[in-house]
Scaffold this motif. Sequence first.
Motif, PDB file in Angstrom:
ATOM      1  N   PRO A  53       2.934   7.184  -2.200  1.00 26.04           N
ATOM      2  CA  PRO A  53       2.998   6.864  -3.637  1.00 26.04           C
ATOM      3  C   PRO A  53       2.969   5.359  -3.865  1.00 26.04           C
ATOM      4  CG  PRO A  53       5.148   7.541  -2.814  1.00 26.04           C
ATOM      5  CD  PRO A  53       4.180   7.781  -1.705  1.00 26.04           C
ATOM      6  N   LYS A  54       2.628   4.959  -5.095  1.00 28.10           N
ATOM      7  CA  LYS A  54       2.549   3.529  -5.409  1.00 28.10           C
ATOM      8  C   LYS A  54       3.917   2.862  -5.342  1.00 28.10           C
ATOM      9  CE  LYS A  54      -1.528   3.817  -8.406  1.00 28.10           C
ATOM     10  NZ  LYS A  54      -2.060   3.614  -9.783  1.00 28.10           N
ATOM     11  N   LYS A  55       4.941   3.604  -5.707  1.00 27.77           N
ATOM     12  CA  LYS A  55       6.296   3.042  -5.789  1.00 27.77           C
ATOM     13  C   LYS A  55       7.134   3.551  -4.625  1.00 27.77           C
ATOM     14  CE  LYS A  55       9.964   2.515  -9.276  1.00 27.77           C
ATOM     15  NZ  LYS A  55      10.399   2.981 -10.606  1.00 27.77           N
ATOM     16  N   LEU A  56       7.603   2.647  -3.798  1.00 26.51           N
ATOM     17  CA  LEU A  56       8.431   2.992  -2.634  1.00 26.51           C
ATOM     18  C   LEU A  56       9.749   2.218  -2.697  1.00 26.51           C
ATOM     19  CD1 LEU A  56       5.920   2.802   0.374  1.00 26.51           C
ATOM     20  CD2 LEU A  56       6.854   4.876  -0.623  1.00 26.51           C
ATOM     21  N   GLY A  57      10.827   2.874  -2.326  1.00 31.47           N
ATOM     22  CA  GLY A  57      12.089   2.172  -2.117  1.00 31.47           C
ATOM     23  C   GLY A  57      12.244   1.916  -0.631  1.00 31.47           C
ATOM     24  N   VAL A  58      12.216   0.645  -0.240  1.00 31.04           N
ATOM     25  CA  VAL A  58      12.215   0.281   1.180  1.00 31.04           C
ATOM     26  C   VAL A  58      13.395  -0.640   1.460  1.00 31.04           C
ATOM     27  CG1 VAL A  58      10.927  -0.821   3.047  1.00 31.04           C
ATOM     28  CG2 VAL A  58       9.700   0.472   1.297  1.00 31.04           C
ATOM     29  N   LEU A  59      14.161  -0.324   2.499  1.00 30.31           N
ATOM     30  CA  LEU A  59      15.248  -1.207   2.922  1.00 30.31           C
ATOM     31  C   LEU A  59      14.649  -2.366   3.699  1.00 30.31           C
ATOM     32  CD1 LEU A  59      18.169  -2.002   3.292  1.00 30.31           C
ATOM     33  CD2 LEU A  59      18.333  -0.379   5.194  1.00 30.31           C
ATOM     34  N   GLY A  78      14.108  -4.416  -6.777  1.00 27.10           N
ATOM     35  CA  GLY A  78      13.684  -3.184  -6.133  1.00 27.10           C
ATOM     36  C   GLY A  78      12.673  -2.418  -6.966  1.00 27.10           C
ATOM     37  N   ASN A  79      12.678  -2.623  -8.278  1.00 28.60           N
ATOM     38  CA  ASN A  79      11.657  -2.072  -9.166  1.00 28.60           C
ATOM     39  C   ASN A  79      10.701  -3.209  -9.508  1.00 28.60           C
ATOM     40  OD1 ASN A  79      10.089  -1.034 -11.251  1.00 28.60           O
ATOM     41  ND2 ASN A  79      11.785   0.099 -12.176  1.00 28.60           N
ATOM     42  N   ALA A  80       9.640  -3.354  -8.721  1.00 32.76           N
ATOM     43  CA  ALA A  80       8.747  -4.517  -8.828  1.00 32.76           C
ATOM     44  C   ALA A  80       8.094  -4.610 -10.200  1.00 32.76           C
ATOM     45  CB  ALA A  80       7.683  -4.458  -7.733  1.00 32.76           C
ATOM     46  N   ALA A  81       7.692  -3.453 -10.761  1.00 32.80           N
ATOM     47  CA  ALA A  81       7.022  -3.465 -12.064  1.00 32.80           C
ATOM     48  C   ALA A  81       7.968  -3.965 -13.151  1.00 32.80           C
ATOM     49  CB  ALA A  81       6.518  -2.055 -12.393  1.00 32.80           C
ATOM     50  N   LEU A  82       9.220  -3.514 -13.100  1.00 35.44           N
ATOM     51  CA  LEU A  82      10.219  -3.954 -14.079  1.00 35.44           C
ATOM     52  C   LEU A  82      10.498  -5.439 -13.933  1.00 35.44           C
ATOM     53  CD1 LEU A  82      12.414  -3.555 -16.227  1.00 35.44           C
ATOM     54  CD2 LEU A  82      13.960  -2.815 -14.389  1.00 35.44           C
ATOM     55  N   TRP A  83      10.724  -5.895 -12.714  1.00 37.94           N
ATOM     56  CA  TRP A  83      11.067  -7.294 -12.493  1.00 37.94           C
ATOM     57  C   TRP A  83       9.940  -8.222 -12.962  1.00 37.94           C
ATOM     58  CZ3 TRP A  83      15.039 -10.258 -12.033  1.00 37.94           C
ATOM     59  CH2 TRP A  83      14.900 -11.554 -11.553  1.00 37.94           C
ATOM     60  N   LYS A  84       8.699  -7.829 -12.663  1.00 42.86           N
ATOM     61  CA  LYS A  84       7.551  -8.647 -13.068  1.00 42.86           C
ATOM     62  C   LYS A  84       7.476  -8.731 -14.585  1.00 42.86           C
ATOM     63  CE  LYS A  84       2.534  -9.008 -12.457  1.00 42.86           C
ATOM     64  NZ  LYS A  84       1.321  -8.363 -11.881  1.00 42.86           N
ATOM     65  N   GLY A 151      26.505  -9.047   6.480  1.00 46.93           N
ATOM     66  CA  GLY A 151      26.759  -7.639   6.172  1.00 46.93           C
ATOM     67  C   GLY A 151      26.670  -7.353   4.682  1.00 46.93           C
ATOM     68  N   GLN A 152      27.116  -8.319   3.857  1.00 45.78           N
ATOM     69  CA  GLN A 152      27.038  -8.148   2.403  1.00 45.78           C
ATOM     70  C   GLN A 152      25.580  -8.162   1.943  1.00 45.78           C
ATOM     71  OE1 GLN A 152      29.549 -11.534   1.483  1.00 45.78           O
ATOM     72  NE2 GLN A 152      31.238 -10.201   0.853  1.00 45.78           N
ATOM     73  N   LYS A 153      24.778  -9.029   2.539  1.00 50.07           N
ATOM     74  CA  LYS A 153      23.360  -9.096   2.176  1.00 50.07           C
ATOM     75  C   LYS A 153      22.664  -7.764   2.451  1.00 50.07           C
ATOM     76  CE  LYS A 153      22.472 -14.035   2.948  1.00 50.07           C
ATOM     77  NZ  LYS A 153      21.655 -14.994   3.723  1.00 50.07           N
ATOM     78  N   VAL A 154      22.983  -7.158   3.594  1.00 53.18           N
ATOM     79  CA  VAL A 154      22.355  -5.885   3.948  1.00 53.18           C
ATOM     80  C   VAL A 154      22.689  -4.823   2.907  1.00 53.18           C
ATOM     81  CG1 VAL A 154      22.322  -4.007   5.645  1.00 53.18           C
ATOM     82  CG2 VAL A 154      22.263  -6.376   6.411  1.00 53.18           C
ATOM     83  N   ARG A 155      23.920  -4.822   2.422  1.00 50.30           N
ATOM     84  CA  ARG A 155      24.320  -3.839   1.415  1.00 50.30           C
ATOM     85  C   ARG A 155      23.609  -4.083   0.087  1.00 50.30           C
ATOM     86  NH1 ARG A 155      30.561  -4.196   1.507  1.00 50.30           N
ATOM     87  NH2 ARG A 155      30.330  -5.905   2.977  1.00 50.30           N
ATOM     88  N   VAL A 156      23.400  -5.352  -0.262  1.00 47.44           N
ATOM     89  CA  VAL A 156      22.646  -5.667  -1.477  1.00 47.44           C
ATOM     90  C   VAL A 156      21.198  -5.181  -1.327  1.00 47.44           C
ATOM     91  CG1 VAL A 156      21.772  -7.504  -2.971  1.00 47.44           C
ATOM     92  CG2 VAL A 156      24.097  -7.640  -2.054  1.00 47.44           C
ATOM     93  N   GLN A 160      19.036  -2.548  -3.479  1.00 47.40           N
ATOM     94  CA  GLN A 160      17.683  -2.859  -3.962  1.00 47.40           C
ATOM     95  C   GLN A 160      16.718  -1.704  -3.682  1.00 47.40           C
ATOM     96  OE1 GLN A 160      14.848  -5.406  -1.668  1.00 47.40           O
ATOM     97  NE2 GLN A 160      15.223  -6.895  -3.305  1.00 47.40           N
ATOM     98  N   ALA A 161      16.809  -1.130  -2.479  1.00 45.53           N
ATOM     99  CA  ALA A 161      15.934  -0.012  -2.114  1.00 45.53           C
ATOM    100  C   ALA A 161      16.192   1.209  -2.995  1.00 45.53           C
ATOM    101  CB  ALA A 161      16.129   0.346  -0.640  1.00 45.53           C
ATOM    102  N   LEU A 162      17.467   1.432  -3.359  1.00 43.82           N
ATOM    103  CA  LEU A 162      17.837   2.604  -4.151  1.00 43.82           C
ATOM    104  C   LEU A 162      17.530   2.426  -5.635  1.00 43.82           C
ATOM    105  CD1 LEU A 162      21.379   3.335  -2.610  1.00 43.82           C
ATOM    106  CD2 LEU A 162      19.188   4.326  -1.929  1.00 43.82           C
ATOM    107  N   PHE A 163      17.420   1.173  -6.082  1.00 42.83           N
ATOM    108  CA  PHE A 163      17.317   0.889  -7.520  1.00 42.83           C
ATOM    109  C   PHE A 163      16.018   1.440  -8.114  1.00 42.83           C
ATOM    110  CE2 PHE A 163      16.110  -1.768 -11.134  1.00 42.83           C
ATOM    111  CZ  PHE A 163      17.246  -1.640 -11.917  1.00 42.83           C
ATOM    112  N   GLY A 164      16.113   1.994  -9.310  1.00 45.98           N
ATOM    113  CA  GLY A 164      14.929   2.447 -10.030  1.00 45.98           C
ATOM    114  C   GLY A 164      14.470   3.842  -9.691  1.00 45.98           C
ATOM    115  N   SER A 165      15.248   4.561  -8.878  1.00 48.60           N
ATOM    116  CA  SER A 165      14.917   5.946  -8.501  1.00 48.60           C
ATOM    117  C   SER A 165      13.453   6.090  -8.092  1.00 48.60           C
ATOM    118  CB  SER A 165      15.233   6.905  -9.662  1.00 48.60           C
ATOM    119  OG  SER A 165      16.592   6.843  -9.989  1.00 48.60           O
ATOM    120  N   PRO A 166      13.009   5.399  -7.041  1.00 51.15           N
ATOM    121  CA  PRO A 166      11.613   5.525  -6.595  1.00 51.15           C
ATOM    122  C   PRO A 166      11.340   6.943  -6.097  1.00 51.15           C
ATOM    123  CG  PRO A 166      12.920   4.359  -4.953  1.00 51.15           C
ATOM    124  CD  PRO A 166      13.792   4.526  -6.157  1.00 51.15           C
TER     125      PRO A 166
END
Length: 548
Positions: A53-59, A78-84, A151-156, A160-166
């Motif tokens: 699919p065009k929209k992927l949530g990737v860690l 994490g939602n590239a279209a929204l952020w742009k 470790g905090q960065k990894v959680r952020v 990001q990967a989960l955001f936007g329900s890809p």
Amino acid sequence: MRFGARVLFDDVTTTFMTGRRYAITGPNGAGKSTFMKILTGEIDPSKGSVTKPKKLGVLRQDQFAFDAFRVIDTVIMGNAALWKAMEERDALYEKPHDSLTDEDGMRLGMLEGIVGDENGYTAESDAAVLLDGLGIEESLHERKMGELQGGQKVRVLLAQALFGSPPALLLDEPTNHLDLDSVHWLQDYLCDYEGVLIVISHDRHFLNSVCTYTADIDYQTIIMYTGGYDDMVLAKMQIRSRIENENAQREKKIAQLNEFIARFSAGTRSAQATSRQKEVERLQTSELLRSNIQRPYIRFQMKRASGRHPLEIRSVAKNYGDLKVIKPFTASVVRGEKIAFIGRNGSGKTTLLKSLIRNATGYIEDADRPFTIDNGSAVWGHEVAVGYFAQDHTDSITKGMTAIEWLSQFDPAASQQELRGVLGQMLFSGEDALKPTRALSGGESARLIFCKLMLQKPNFLVLDEPTNHLDLESINALNIALQKYDGTVLLVTHDHDVIDEVATRIWHFEQGHIEDFKGPYADFLTHAQEKVVQEKGASNQKRRLTSK
């Protein structure tokens, strides 16, 4: 996919369906992360194609890529279209009002439409919910990513990967750097996720709890199984056992037919012998390819037992400036107890271990002794010999040596054969024993330290995150070894199954306090749930009284 002459997997055709949650399994080096990178498009396959699919949530694995951005913005990206759309919209709004053209106005309308369609008006609150669930405190949401710890960065980045329900989530080791509360939150989140999930993890309980299918990389291909990790292992063993049994029966039948052919091929029954020969050709056994799974063997022994009370903790406290990481804590440890430390990241688990081992008897390195505490004492008992696995253990392995040379320091009387035997148990076979220590991976370094502990034979193990960098087979071997170990254990790990199957006592860390629960993890979870219900009931009662 190939690396040089080595084939990772070949001629793989598979489909990942919406609504299903897939585990990618296989030992370290099997090609799990390579397969994931092919799916995300980071690398191209040697042949074939991937439809996605065009929209992927990737860690994402690059922790430094977003250092200049706010934490909350990093999640929204994490939602590239929204952020742009939000960036372009904000840039237009920053223009002087009298310089906005009709074209700018039309464009703003389009951008507002995109922001609305992508749930942009609730983006920050949605991102905050994800961050809270993953243990990133609200006070950090406005900070720059560059100010956070690794470790905090990894959680952020996981948020990001989960955001936007890809429609598709591709997560490579999402439980790394998560404490148990965050892992359990993530499990619940993913079980409610309606898209297609593809995940790599070395956490068996996580895979069994979340995944409905398992894609196993073995035999130079990818085989799909129904169910979680344990279901896959059982099915794989049953299939291999069935083929081995069928082959044994066929070999027995072939031997009988060959005996008949040898006796009667030149006589009056030669026609029957010819018929038997055709049957032999038909009964050829199925070829069993060699599995790439390697299972280490860990066995912790003791030179001698310790006294009945190997450790007394008396009002131990530790502060970092004004922060009281550990408030005065007192406990008595009985020989043979296996105590698991649980609690949020940063709650003081490693700090307490360091506070205890600083004056321990046994095999503690000089570098671990200068650690200071602010109050109390740790009193080690009769004949205690402590073996220590540090969370950051790479510095404890001296560079400029081979693996076997480094190991020989810990038992100079051991022969080369004995050393190679221990190394072989931990999958350092043949030339691997001569591997330079500077070239060891994280998993190899951990396995080499287990070799050291097996040589030293301590009666008290202190293990700080020993499952980090280990594959599932190695974690399972460690789990079994700790269950069988007759000595005493202090253990920090975020692996649910290891805690559940090993621990006989739980120390729960929260806001400087340590709750000492004398019982296994399953009983502790029941106790914790009952406490939550009681607190909620008390809160509701107080609210009712206040409203009267």
